[in-house]
Enzyme design. Structure first.
Site, PDB file in Angstrom:
ATOM      1  N   HIS A 178       0.806  -1.236   0.000  1.00  0.00           N
ATOM      2  CA  HIS A 178       0.000   0.000   0.000  1.00  0.00           C
ATOM      3  C   HIS A 178       0.835   1.280   0.000  1.00  0.00           C
ATOM      4  O   HIS A 178       0.288   2.369  -0.094  1.00  0.00           O
ATOM      5  CB  HIS A 178      -0.987   0.003   1.177  1.00  0.00           C
ATOM      6  N   CYS A 193       2.177   5.421  11.882  1.00  0.00           N
ATOM      7  CA  CYS A 193       2.014   4.450  12.953  1.00  0.00           C
ATOM      8  C   CYS A 193       2.402   5.043  14.299  1.00  0.00           C
ATOM      9  O   CYS A 193       2.019   4.538  15.330  1.00  0.00           O
ATOM     10  CB  CYS A 193       2.861   3.225  12.677  1.00  0.00           C
TER      11      CYS A 193
END
Ligand SMILES: Cc1ncc(COP(=O)(O)O)c(C=O)c1O
Length: 384
Positions: free
Chosen positions: A202, A326
């Protein structure tokens, strides 16, 4: 129209890959393990596309497994320390790594009795090779190297680092997190002398929840996931053929346009750096330009809070990030920022602008104008 500059977090799916997913889900949805024609057709699609994935890094299909993404690839790569059956039970890693390596190392330390030691990082974000080599001892089973750090974009000289490590002990396994370099930089796994390398789909306009791991010696591999024996018993679970086909397509496009995109992004990067330097004072670019991937600009701006800037910018449909996706929701300072010692009055104002295949040079002026305007407003509030 939105201006999406958070491509290191994720990217939009290529149109060709989208078409490919729907076609396979609707028409060629067989399980590659089935013996009938639909199964064989699915297997053919799977093999063709995993070959495309491997071609991008010059790896053979037998040296690649498809995983659920970079996180699983990193966990599986680091897990290979178990090949030594506790005879060599030390991992050398660093604060430049993504949480999917660092947290997995924490797990191995607490549950598997593996020793974890951290080698030093230089102030420019490069690996302190002398320190790394000094920390190697007879217990060292595995070393991790981040190809491109996700927060500041520093590119490591993996070929040289792995050569030096293997000269000390050729049995030491080298795992590389290739996620932010894959499909963007010219990577040939055979030149690198490494044992495993993770990658993700991705980040290069492929489907989400998909990635892979290059494995130099499949016959010595320690799987992380067991079950039906798919992928030559290296990673069980029914293959997601539609997504893998889309990933293969994306990899083909990435390989075809690798140099063209690299040159285009380099130009865009230069334009942003120039405009940012000209229009905003008291800023620090993290990592030297020559050592960083053109796909990532990391910038620390004095006396602002990056979260506030990000929310101001989204009102103009400009999307950037405050570090890696993240870690950007965490309150603690990133281990990478700590490692490169960003000054305390700059660190909270650290932003990441990351480019992708669809980024445009002509957006730079508008984006920097908005950043500059909001920085002034935020500073007024912070400094008053
Ligand atoms: C350097 C790096 N490694 C690993 C990952 C995890 O990849 P995935 O999202 O595919 O699990 C990321 C994602 O941000 C990353 O930037």
């Amino acid at each position: 129209m939105s201006i999406y500059l958070d491509n290191a977090a994720t990217t939009p799916l290529d149109k060709e890959s989208q078409d490919c997913i729907f076609e396979i889900y609707n028409e060629k949805y067989g399980n590659p393990s089935s013996l009938h024609k639909m199964g064989l057709d699915a297997e053919k699609i799977y093999k063709k596309n995993i070959t495309e994935v491997g071609n991008l890094i010059n790896a053979k299909i037998s040296n690649i497994i498809i995983t659920s993404g970079g996180t699983e690839g990193n966990n599986t790569g680091v897990w290979q320390v178990k090949r030594f059956k506790n005879k060599k039970k030390k991992i050398l890693t660093s604060n430049l790594e993504h949480s999917s390596i660092l947290k997995y190392c924490d797990f191995l330390k607490s549950k598997e009795n593996i020793d974890i030691e951290y080698y030093d990082i230089n102030i420019d974000g490069s690996i302190n090779l002398e320190d790394l080599l000094n920390k190697i001892d007879k217990n060292t089973g595995l070393v991790t190297i981040p190809f491109v750090n996700s927060e500041i974009g520093v590119v490591q000289d993996v070929q040289n680092i792995s050569k030096e490590i293997k000269e000390i002990d050729e049995n030491i396994l080298i795992h590389v997190d290739g996620v932010q370099g894959f499909g963007k930089l010219d990577i040939d796994v055979n030149r690198l002398n490494i044992d495993t390398m993770s990658f993700s789909s991705h980040k290069i306009h492929g489907p989400k929840g998909l990635g892979g791991l290059y494995i130099r010696e499949p016959h010595n591999f320690f799987p992380l996931i067991y079950g039906g024996g798919q992928q030559n018993n290296l990673r069980s679970g029914t293959e997601d053929v539609p997504s893998i086909a889309a990933f293969g397509k994306t990899c083909g496009i990435a390989q075809r346009d690798l140099n063209k995109n690299y040159e285009k992004i380099k130009k865009i990067n230069k334009r942003y750096r120039k405009l940012l330097s000209q229009n905003i004072d008291e800023i620090i670019f993290n990592g030297k330009e020559m050592n960083t991937s053109p796909y990532i600009i990391s910038l620390s701006i004095k006396d602002i809070k990056s979260e506030v800037l990000i929310h101001f910018l989204e009102m103009d449909q400009i999307y950037i990030s405050s570090g890696s996706a993240c870690s950007s929701k965490k309150k603690s300072i990133s281990t990478t920022y700590d490692a490169i010692k960003i000054p305390h009055d700059y660190v909270e104002g650290t932003i990441r602008i990351s480019f992708g295949r669809y980024s445009k040079e002509e957006d730079a002026e508008f984006v920097v104008e908005k950043i500059s305007k909001y920085v002034k407003e935020i500073r007024k509030m912070v400094r008053s």
